[in-house]
Design a protein around this motif. Structure first.
Motif, short mmCIF file in Angstrom:
data_model
loop_
_atom_site.label_atom_id
_atom_site.label_comp_id
_atom_site.label_asym_id
_atom_site.label_seq_id
_atom_site.Cartn_x
_atom_site.Cartn_y
_atom_site.Cartn_z
N CYS A 29 -38.10 -42.54 -110.97
CA CYS A 29 -37.96 -42.19 -109.48
C CYS A 29 -38.19 -43.07 -108.64
CB CYS A 29 -38.96 -41.12 -109.33
SG CYS A 29 -38.85 -39.76 -110.32
N GLN A 30 -38.39 -44.39 -108.99
CA GLN A 30 -38.52 -45.47 -107.94
C GLN A 30 -37.23 -45.93 -107.45
OE1 GLN A 30 -41.05 -48.29 -110.45
NE2 GLN A 30 -42.66 -48.08 -109.25
N SER A 31 -36.90 -45.99 -106.03
CA SER A 31 -35.79 -46.33 -105.57
C SER A 31 -35.26 -47.62 -105.32
CB SER A 31 -35.78 -45.83 -104.11
OG SER A 31 -36.96 -46.55 -103.31
N ALA A 32 -35.90 -48.51 -105.87
CA ALA A 32 -35.30 -49.94 -106.01
C ALA A 32 -35.49 -50.39 -107.55
CB ALA A 32 -36.41 -50.74 -105.28
N GLY A 33 -35.01 -51.75 -107.72
CA GLY A 33 -35.17 -51.92 -109.02
C GLY A 33 -36.32 -52.44 -109.57
N PRO A 34 -36.56 -52.64 -111.05
CA PRO A 34 -37.71 -52.92 -111.51
C PRO A 34 -38.41 -54.15 -110.96
CG PRO A 34 -36.15 -53.36 -113.01
CD PRO A 34 -35.44 -52.67 -111.87
N ALA A 110 -50.21 -37.27 -102.95
CA ALA A 110 -49.07 -37.51 -103.40
C ALA A 110 -47.98 -38.19 -102.41
CB ALA A 110 -48.20 -36.47 -103.77
N ARG A 111 -48.08 -37.72 -101.03
CA ARG A 111 -47.12 -38.29 -100.14
C ARG A 111 -47.69 -40.24 -100.03
NH1 ARG A 111 -48.82 -39.94 -95.59
NH2 ARG A 111 -50.74 -39.05 -95.40
N ARG A 112 -48.92 -40.20 -99.87
CA ARG A 112 -49.44 -41.56 -99.76
C ARG A 112 -49.26 -42.43 -101.01
NH1 ARG A 112 -54.67 -42.07 -100.22
NH2 ARG A 112 -55.13 -39.67 -100.02
N ALA A 113 -49.47 -41.78 -102.28
CA ALA A 113 -49.12 -42.71 -103.59
C ALA A 113 -47.82 -42.88 -103.72
CB ALA A 113 -49.91 -41.84 -104.56
N LEU A 114 -46.80 -41.92 -103.68
CA LEU A 114 -45.44 -42.12 -103.99
C LEU A 114 -44.87 -43.02 -103.09
CD1 LEU A 114 -44.97 -38.46 -105.32
CD2 LEU A 114 -45.14 -40.52 -106.82
N GLY A 115 -45.24 -42.85 -102.18
CA GLY A 115 -44.66 -43.72 -100.83
C GLY A 115 -45.03 -45.21 -100.95
N GLU A 116 -46.04 -45.27 -101.46
CA GLU A 116 -46.87 -46.77 -101.71
C GLU A 116 -45.86 -47.05 -103.08
OE1 GLU A 116 -50.85 -48.55 -103.32
OE2 GLU A 116 -50.84 -47.47 -101.43
N ALA A 117 -45.44 -46.34 -104.02
CA ALA A 117 -45.45 -46.87 -105.38
C ALA A 117 -43.72 -46.93 -105.24
CB ALA A 117 -45.68 -45.83 -106.42
N GLY A 118 -43.01 -46.66 -104.35
CA GLY A 118 -41.38 -47.03 -104.23
C GLY A 118 -40.60 -45.91 -104.40
N VAL A 119 -41.21 -44.66 -104.36
CA VAL A 119 -40.38 -43.44 -104.43
C VAL A 119 -39.81 -43.10 -102.99
CG1 VAL A 119 -40.62 -40.78 -104.93
CG2 VAL A 119 -41.69 -42.44 -106.26
N ASP A 120 -38.54 -42.81 -103.01
CA ASP A 120 -37.96 -42.65 -101.79
C ASP A 120 -38.45 -41.30 -100.73
OD1 ASP A 120 -36.03 -40.05 -101.79
OD2 ASP A 120 -35.43 -41.25 -103.21
N ALA A 121 -38.39 -41.66 -99.67
CA ALA A 121 -38.92 -40.43 -98.51
C ALA A 121 -38.43 -38.96 -98.86
CB ALA A 121 -38.70 -40.87 -97.19
N ASP A 122 -37.14 -38.76 -99.14
CA ASP A 122 -36.74 -37.50 -99.44
C ASP A 122 -37.46 -36.93 -100.58
OD1 ASP A 122 -35.14 -37.44 -97.19
OD2 ASP A 122 -33.36 -38.07 -98.28
N ARG A 123 -37.65 -37.80 -101.77
CA ARG A 123 -38.26 -37.33 -103.11
C ARG A 123 -39.76 -36.79 -102.82
NH1 ARG A 123 -36.04 -39.39 -108.29
NH2 ARG A 123 -35.25 -37.39 -108.82
N THR A 124 -40.22 -37.94 -102.01
CA THR A 124 -41.78 -37.68 -102.01
C THR A 124 -41.86 -36.33 -101.12
OG1 THR A 124 -42.08 -40.10 -101.78
CG2 THR A 124 -43.65 -38.92 -100.79
#
Length: 227
Positions: A29-34, A110-124
């Motif tokens: 689910c991360q939007s950038a490469g590893p 979830a909003r804070r953690a997933l945004g920080e972890a590199g999940v894109d805004a729409d999925r978050t």
């Protein structure tokens, strides 16, 4: 996310498997490469530690594991199974039985953690929406991912008699600070509201395989509370 000491969760027999499942899910689910995204591990360990907090009796790592398994069972009905899985991880990640805003605080985590972890805004944003939906378990018609998450969360209601009795006992233990007459009244109100719903489950699978048993369990518990 605020880093927390990781002690209680690691004692759970499925800890390593759950952490590996989280790591695989977040990497997908991360939007950038590893090379450009944070390591999923610290996030997974903190979420698992939250689910292992000592005030929990029902909303535990066992419940998380069960909801994840039921969501996987319902994968065919989801539009985005990975987003549903992320929402399952966070849906009770913040839980205090004496508070009423647990779902909202879980959604904010979830909003804070997933945004920080590199999940894109729409999925978050969709994960946040799904977590909030577990307040009512009332997804709108056509909300496939909401239906899957809510059905997975409520599947415990369709357990065999021993499993359901253990679930009901765990709920009572979580609310041990509530006097028995007040608990009976509040719990009975919740059971009546559930039984008044046209359908407890929204997916075809849930309606076919879980609905009848769940209604029987709820009715039996209500009768015991009112005896």
């Amino acid at each position: 996310m605020t880093r927390m000491p990781h002690t209680r969760a690691a004692a759970h027999p499925r800890y390593d498997a759950l952490l590996a499942e989280w790591n695989e899910l977040l990497r997908r689910c991360q939007s950038a490469g590893p090379d450009d995204t944070p390591d999923p591990g610290p996030y997974g360990r903190e979420v698992l530690e939250r689910w292992a907090e000592p005030q929990r009796r029902y909303h535990t790592l066992d419940h998380l594991s069960e909801v994840l398994a039921r969501a996987t069972e319902l994968t065919a009905y989801a539009d985005d199974p990975d987003t549903v899985a992320l929402a399952a991880w966070f849906h009770d990640a913040v839980y205090r039985p004496d508070r009423s805003e647990n779902e909202e605080r879980s959604a904010d985590l979830a909003r804070r953690a997933l945004g920080e972890a590199g999940v894109d805004a729409d999925r978050t944003a969709e994960v946040v929406r799904l977590v909030r939906l577990t307040v009512t378990h009332d997804p709108a018609p056509g909300d496939a991912d909401g239906e899957v998450l809510c059905d997975a969360d409520l599947a415990v209601l369709a357990g065999d008699p021993a499993s359901y009795a253990a679930y009901a006992a765990a709920v009572r233990a979580e609310y041990a600070f509530v006097p028995d007459p007040d608990f009976r009244t509040g719990r009975a109100d919740i059971l009546r509201r559930l039984l008044d719903l046209p359908h407890l489950f929204r997916t075809p699978y849930g309606q076919e395989h879980w609905e009848r048993t769940a209604r029987r369990n709820l009715t039996t518990e209500l009768e015991l509370l009112e005896a």
